[in-house]
Design a protein around this motif. Sequence first.
Motif, PDB file in Angstrom:
ATOM      1  N   ILE A 218       0.850  -1.184   0.000  1.00  0.00           N
ATOM      2  CA  ILE A 218       0.000   0.000   0.000  1.00  0.00           C
ATOM      3  C   ILE A 218       0.888   1.237   0.000  1.00  0.00           C
ATOM      4  O   ILE A 218       1.911   1.290   0.699  1.00  0.00           O
ATOM      5  N   GLN A 219       0.535   2.231  -0.815  1.00  0.00           N
ATOM      6  CA  GLN A 219       1.361   3.427  -0.952  1.00  0.00           C
ATOM      7  C   GLN A 219       0.945   4.489   0.054  1.00  0.00           C
ATOM      8  O   GLN A 219      -0.199   4.944   0.050  1.00  0.00           O
ATOM      9  N   VAL A 220       1.886   4.922   0.874  1.00  0.00           N
ATOM     10  CA  VAL A 220       1.600   5.954   1.870  1.00  0.00           C
ATOM     11  C   VAL A 220       2.226   7.291   1.504  1.00  0.00           C
ATOM     12  O   VAL A 220       1.838   8.332   2.060  1.00  0.00           O
ATOM     13  N   GLY A 221       3.193   7.305   0.598  1.00  0.00           N
ATOM     14  CA  GLY A 221       3.857   8.555   0.265  1.00  0.00           C
ATOM     15  C   GLY A 221       4.368   8.592  -1.163  1.00  0.00           C
ATOM     16  O   GLY A 221       4.421   7.575  -1.854  1.00  0.00           O
ATOM     17  N   ILE A 222       4.728   9.801  -1.592  1.00  0.00           N
ATOM     18  CA  ILE A 222       5.342  10.047  -2.896  1.00  0.00           C
ATOM     19  C   ILE A 222       6.633  10.824  -2.633  1.00  0.00           C
ATOM     20  O   ILE A 222       6.613  11.842  -1.934  1.00  0.00           O
ATOM     21  N   VAL A 223       7.746  10.358  -3.168  1.00  0.00           N
ATOM     22  CA  VAL A 223       9.019  11.044  -2.950  1.00  0.00           C
ATOM     23  C   VAL A 223       8.901  12.497  -3.406  1.00  0.00           C
ATOM     24  O   VAL A 223       8.588  12.772  -4.569  1.00  0.00           O
ATOM     25  N   SER A 224       9.166  13.418  -2.491  1.00  0.00           N
ATOM     26  CA  SER A 224       8.988  14.836  -2.791  1.00  0.00           C
ATOM     27  C   SER A 224      10.289  15.625  -2.710  1.00  0.00           C
ATOM     28  O   SER A 224      10.796  16.103  -3.718  1.00  0.00           O
ATOM     29  N   TYR A 225      10.851  15.769  -1.500  1.00  0.00           N
ATOM     30  CA  TYR A 225      12.078  16.561  -1.395  1.00  0.00           C
ATOM     31  C   TYR A 225      12.860  16.193  -0.143  1.00  0.00           C
ATOM     32  O   TYR A 225      12.431  15.413   0.697  1.00  0.00           O
ATOM     33  N   GLY A 226      14.038  16.779  -0.039  1.00  0.00           N
ATOM     34  CA  GLY A 226      14.904  16.616   1.116  1.00  0.00           C
ATOM     35  C   GLY A 226      16.114  17.492   0.919  1.00  0.00           C
ATOM     36  O   GLY A 226      16.427  17.888  -0.204  1.00  0.00           O
ATOM     37  N   GLU A 227      16.776  17.828   2.010  1.00  0.00           N
ATOM     38  CA  GLU A 227      18.011  18.603   1.901  1.00  0.00           C
ATOM     39  C   GLU A 227      19.161  17.639   1.689  1.00  0.00           C
ATOM     40  O   GLU A 227      19.553  16.900   2.584  1.00  0.00           O
ATOM     41  N   GLY A 228      19.679  17.646   0.459  1.00  0.00           N
ATOM     42  CA  GLY A 228      20.682  16.666   0.102  1.00  0.00           C
ATOM     43  C   GLY A 228      20.077  15.274   0.082  1.00  0.00           C
ATOM     44  O   GLY A 228      18.886  15.091  -0.134  1.00  0.00           O
ATOM     45  N   CYS A 229      20.906  14.276   0.321  1.00  0.00           N
ATOM     46  CA  CYS A 229      20.454  12.885   0.372  1.00  0.00           C
ATOM     47  C   CYS A 229      21.083  12.205   1.576  1.00  0.00           C
ATOM     48  O   CYS A 229      22.313  12.165   1.701  1.00  0.00           O
ATOM     49  N   ALA A 230      20.252  11.678   2.457  1.00  0.00           N
ATOM     50  CA  ALA A 230      20.712  10.881   3.602  1.00  0.00           C
ATOM     51  C   ALA A 230      21.579  11.658   4.582  1.00  0.00           C
ATOM     52  O   ALA A 230      22.404  11.087   5.269  1.00  0.00           O
ATOM     53  N   ARG A 231      21.383  12.960   4.656  1.00  0.00           N
ATOM     54  CA  ARG A 231      22.148  13.753   5.611  1.00  0.00           C
ATOM     55  C   ARG A 231      21.572  13.588   7.018  1.00  0.00           C
ATOM     56  O   ARG A 231      20.351  13.513   7.189  1.00  0.00           O
ATOM     57  N   PRO A 232      22.401  13.550   8.021  1.00  0.00           N
ATOM     58  CA  PRO A 232      21.887  13.540   9.394  1.00  0.00           C
ATOM     59  C   PRO A 232      21.008  14.761   9.647  1.00  0.00           C
ATOM     60  O   PRO A 232      21.278  15.848   9.130  1.00  0.00           O
ATOM     61  N   ALA A 233      19.933  14.549  10.408  1.00  0.00           N
ATOM     62  CA  ALA A 233      18.985  15.613  10.781  1.00  0.00           C
ATOM     63  C   ALA A 233      18.134  16.106   9.619  1.00  0.00           C
ATOM     64  O   ALA A 233      17.378  17.065   9.765  1.00  0.00           O
ATOM     65  N   LYS A 234      18.227  15.432   8.449  1.00  0.00           N
ATOM     66  CA  LYS A 234      17.448  15.841   7.287  1.00  0.00           C
ATOM     67  C   LYS A 234      16.753  14.626   6.663  1.00  0.00           C
ATOM     68  O   LYS A 234      17.173  14.103   5.627  1.00  0.00           O
ATOM     69  N   PRO A 235      15.663  14.132   7.286  1.00  0.00           N
ATOM     70  CA  PRO A 235      14.956  12.972   6.732  1.00  0.00           C
ATOM     71  C   PRO A 235      14.285  13.316   5.404  1.00  0.00           C
ATOM     72  O   PRO A 235      14.127  14.493   5.053  1.00  0.00           O
ATOM     73  N   GLY A 236      13.900  12.288   4.665  1.00  0.00           N
ATOM     74  CA  GLY A 236      13.200  12.500   3.413  1.00  0.00           C
ATOM     75  C   GLY A 236      11.769  12.948   3.650  1.00  0.00           C
ATOM     76  O   GLY A 236      11.119  12.527   4.613  1.00  0.00           O
ATOM     77  N   VAL A 237      11.268  13.817   2.783  1.00  0.00           N
ATOM     78  CA  VAL A 237       9.896  14.314   2.875  1.00  0.00           C
ATOM     79  C   VAL A 237       9.091  13.760   1.702  1.00  0.00           C
ATOM     80  O   VAL A 237       9.541  13.810   0.550  1.00  0.00           O
ATOM     81  N   TYR A 238       7.915  13.254   2.012  1.00  0.00           N
ATOM     82  CA  TYR A 238       7.051  12.584   1.038  1.00  0.00           C
ATOM     83  C   TYR A 238       5.653  13.187   1.069  1.00  0.00           C
ATOM     84  O   TYR A 238       5.166  13.571   2.133  1.00  0.00           O
ATOM     85  N   THR A 239       5.012  13.257  -0.074  1.00  0.00           N
ATOM     86  CA  THR A 239       3.607  13.640  -0.111  1.00  0.00           C
ATOM     87  C   THR A 239       2.786  12.584   0.622  1.00  0.00           C
ATOM     88  O   THR A 239       2.966  11.394   0.385  1.00  0.00           O
ATOM     89  N   GLU A 240       1.919  13.012   1.523  1.00  0.00           N
ATOM     90  CA  GLU A 240       1.090  12.078   2.292  1.00  0.00           C
ATOM     91  C   GLU A 240      -0.108  11.665   1.436  1.00  0.00           C
ATOM     92  O   GLU A 240      -1.063  12.423   1.254  1.00  0.00           O
ATOM     93  N   VAL A 241      -0.051  10.467   0.894  1.00  0.00           N
ATOM     94  CA  VAL A 241      -1.046  10.008  -0.081  1.00  0.00           C
ATOM     95  C   VAL A 241      -2.458  10.009   0.486  1.00  0.00           C
ATOM     96  O   VAL A 241      -3.421  10.400  -0.195  1.00  0.00           O
ATOM     97  N   SER A 242      -2.636   9.590   1.728  1.00  0.00           N
ATOM     98  CA  SER A 242      -3.981   9.502   2.288  1.00  0.00           C
ATOM     99  C   SER A 242      -4.687  10.853   2.308  1.00  0.00           C
ATOM    100  O   SER A 242      -5.912  10.928   2.139  1.00  0.00           O
ATOM    101  N   THR A 243      -3.932  11.934   2.489  1.00  0.00           N
ATOM    102  CA  THR A 243      -4.519  13.281   2.500  1.00  0.00           C
ATOM    103  C   THR A 243      -5.183  13.605   1.172  1.00  0.00           C
ATOM    104  O   THR A 243      -6.225  14.265   1.139  1.00  0.00           O
ATOM    105  N   PHE A 244      -4.591  13.130   0.098  1.00  0.00           N
ATOM    106  CA  PHE A 244      -5.054  13.493  -1.236  1.00  0.00           C
ATOM    107  C   PHE A 244      -5.740  12.337  -1.968  1.00  0.00           C
ATOM    108  O   PHE A 244      -6.022  12.444  -3.166  1.00  0.00           O
ATOM    109  N   ALA A 245      -6.016  11.248  -1.265  1.00  0.00           N
ATOM    110  CA  ALA A 245      -6.567  10.051  -1.914  1.00  0.00           C
ATOM    111  C   ALA A 245      -7.846  10.341  -2.681  1.00  0.00           C
ATOM    112  O   ALA A 245      -8.019   9.877  -3.823  1.00  0.00           O
TER     113      ALA A 245
END
Length: 255
Positions: A218-245
């Motif tokens: 089941i899809q809960v998110g869509i890859v959206s943005y982040g500061e860099g890639c895999a940096r400490p203190a900077k988790p990935g941000v995803y579109t919340e699919v359920s909000t827009f279902a």
Amino acid sequence: MNRAAVVLAAGALAALGLQLPAAHAEPPTSPPIVGGTLATQGEFPFMISLSMGCGGSLYAEDVVLTAAHCVDGSGADTSITATAGVVDLKSPDAVRVKSTKVVQAPGYNGKGKDWALIKLAKPIDLPTLKPATDTTYNTGAFTVAGWGATAENAGQERYLRKATVPFVSDATCGKAYGDDFVPGDEICAGYPDKGGIDACQGDSGGPLFRKDRAGAWIQVGIVSYGEGCARPAKPGVYTEVSTFAADIAKAANGL
């Protein structure tokens, strides 16, 4: 930074109405889908690679769900090629289908609402990925997959990769991104304490997913943005699919 391929981010940024944050002026290098491993053939049959340098998921046999920042508005569009059915993008078994129309999230302005649909010229006979319709599965450990870059600001990969990333609370994500983070529109995942595992450029639009109680993806998110890639203190941000279902379903029915 939105996680579309850097070729898109650098060459078509103005067309998308986006700007690169200053924090990305001198990004460090990082590994592919960062901390991930190779996916096996057939493991995620709903995965789609899009020719503009993004990912997506098969929402219906003739509709791809991706990120709004990956497309240039709504309307007729035959310029996009969707590649499906393979982990190796150069495989002779790849299924390639052109787009006919795009719907970008109504009201999208570069902040929140980061979803879009791509209508395909013909159906792809592969399993679709069910979208979450409520927040039941917005917790625990997720899988993210894509053909994203092997390092920040590098090109995409030939082979599909996957990684496991845990849920990150809105409070923690808000501390990481301040006013850029939109609670309710977005969900975060990753390892904020140590970094090391994350989506990266070229993974934009791809799904964040997990198993439901019946054992189905089941899809809960869509890859959206982040500061860099895999940096400490900077988790990935995803579109919340359920909000827009409901909005996504309505748009898909309109296609």
